[in-house]
Structure formats: C-alpha cells, structure tokens
Scaffold this motif. Structure first.
Motif, short mmCIF file in Angstrom:
data_model
loop_
_atom_site.label_atom_id
_atom_site.label_comp_id
_atom_site.label_asym_id
_atom_site.label_seq_id
_atom_site.Cartn_x
_atom_site.Cartn_y
_atom_site.Cartn_z
N UNK A 24 2.61 -1.01 3.69
CA UNK A 24 1.58 -2.05 3.60
C UNK A 24 0.43 -1.79 4.57
N UNK A 25 -0.66 -2.51 4.31
CA UNK A 25 -1.84 -2.50 5.18
C UNK A 25 -2.23 -3.95 5.40
N UNK A 26 -2.60 -4.28 6.63
CA UNK A 26 -3.18 -5.60 6.89
C UNK A 26 -4.68 -5.42 7.06
N UNK A 27 -5.44 -6.18 6.25
CA UNK A 27 -6.90 -6.12 6.26
C UNK A 27 -7.46 -7.44 6.76
N UNK A 28 -8.55 -7.36 7.49
CA UNK A 28 -9.25 -8.55 7.99
C UNK A 28 -10.66 -8.54 7.41
N UNK A 29 -11.05 -9.67 6.81
CA UNK A 29 -12.39 -9.81 6.24
C UNK A 29 -12.97 -11.13 6.72
N UNK A 52 0.83 -1.21 0.00
CA UNK A 52 0.00 0.00 0.00
C UNK A 52 0.86 1.26 0.00
N UNK A 53 1.46 1.56 -1.16
CA UNK A 53 2.18 2.83 -1.25
C UNK A 53 1.18 3.98 -1.07
#
Length: 171
Positions: free
Chosen positions: A117-122, A91-92
């Motif tokens: 970066x980004x950490x996403x939870x779904x 995730x620039x």
C-alpha cells in the motif's frame, strides 16, 4: 454554509456546540477545530447544510453559549477553504507507478510506502478532494481520513463577526 467560530479552549466546549446542533436537528457536514493564533482560543470551522436564514439562527444560538467568543458566517464572503485527506491505497508493485502518476496530477504527497500500500496526502478544496477520492477508488481504498474544511476570509482585514458573544475572553 461555512461558520467560523472562536471559542475558549477548554474541555467540554465541543460537546456543548455539538449538542446545540443536535437539539435543533441541524446536521454538521464538516467540523474542524484547532488552536488559533491567540493563546487559550480555539478556532472552529463548521459547515452546515442549512438555508442561509437557518444558518444565521444557528450563529445566534452559538453566540449564546458562554464559551463562544464570536461566530462569523463566511459563506457569502470571499474566502479560502481547504481540506486535507489521507488515503491508504492498495498498491501492488505492478500498479504502483500508475498510482504515483495520478498522485502527481493531484499534487499528492506520498507519506508512507509499504509492500502492499501507499498512503497519499492531498490538500485542496472539496471538489479536488472528491475528485481525487473517485480517481483512486478503482485501485482499492484501504483506509481514508478527511480533515474537514478549514476556512479563512481573503484580504488583510479580519472578518466582521456575524454575532459577537456578550461574554468571553478579551481580544
């Protein structure tokens, strides 16, 4: 096929169950294990890609293991199933808002942000998780972890086990 299995909570049980599948050349597509609402009892959700008659045979074989309390094939029953995914996405800064907009569409939670970066939870059913993974793939998935499916029969009543083990702790 989706099997819900209650087992005694002690070391070696998972290995015995996995060995049973291996010996019979059945592939486990998804396996999720955790504590149940009853002390000393774990609950497993096992997803196998076998014909229904083969899944019934697997359930019967599982029930023969001493540590197994019950096995229920919920494939044909009304049930809710969910899976969770953590995805670390490149995730620039110039792409971050675009990624967050997509995350919002999937009701993803941002659980970590770092400079690159980004950490996403779904959480959702398998189709939602698959769709989410494909939509973020072009941004660069740096790391991905899926929980495996967990399932529960709808309604108030407990599902009737397909097979109840002859031995095991009392309910």
């Amino acid at each position: 096929n989706v099997l819900i299995t209650e087992v005694e909570d002690h070391p070696g049980v998972l290995n015995r169950i996995a060995s049973l599948f291996r010996k019979r050349a059945y592939n486990i597509e998804s396996l999720s294990v955790g504590h149940s609402h009853r002390p000393g009892i774990s609950r497993m959700t096992i997803v196998v890609a076998e014909e229904h008659k083969d899944a019934i045979q697997v359930a019967k074989q599982l029930a023969k293991l001493i540590e197994v309390i019950s096995v229920t094939d919920v494939t044909e029953q009304r049930h809710v199933s969910r899976e969770m995914v953590l995805a670390k996405v490149a995730a620039p800064e110039m792409k971050r808002s675009e990624i967050l907009q997509l995350a919002n569409v999937y009701r993803a939670q941002v659980v970590d942000v770092s400079p690159g970066s980004i950490i996403l939870e779904v959480t959702g059913d398998e189709d939602k998780i698959d769709s989410f993974v494909e939509i973020i793939r072009p941004y660069g998935i740096l790391e991905l972890s899926r929980s495996g499916e967990v399932a529960m029969v709808r309604g108030r009543a407990m599902p009737t086990p397909t097979v109840v083990a002859e031995e095991g702790p009392a309910a």
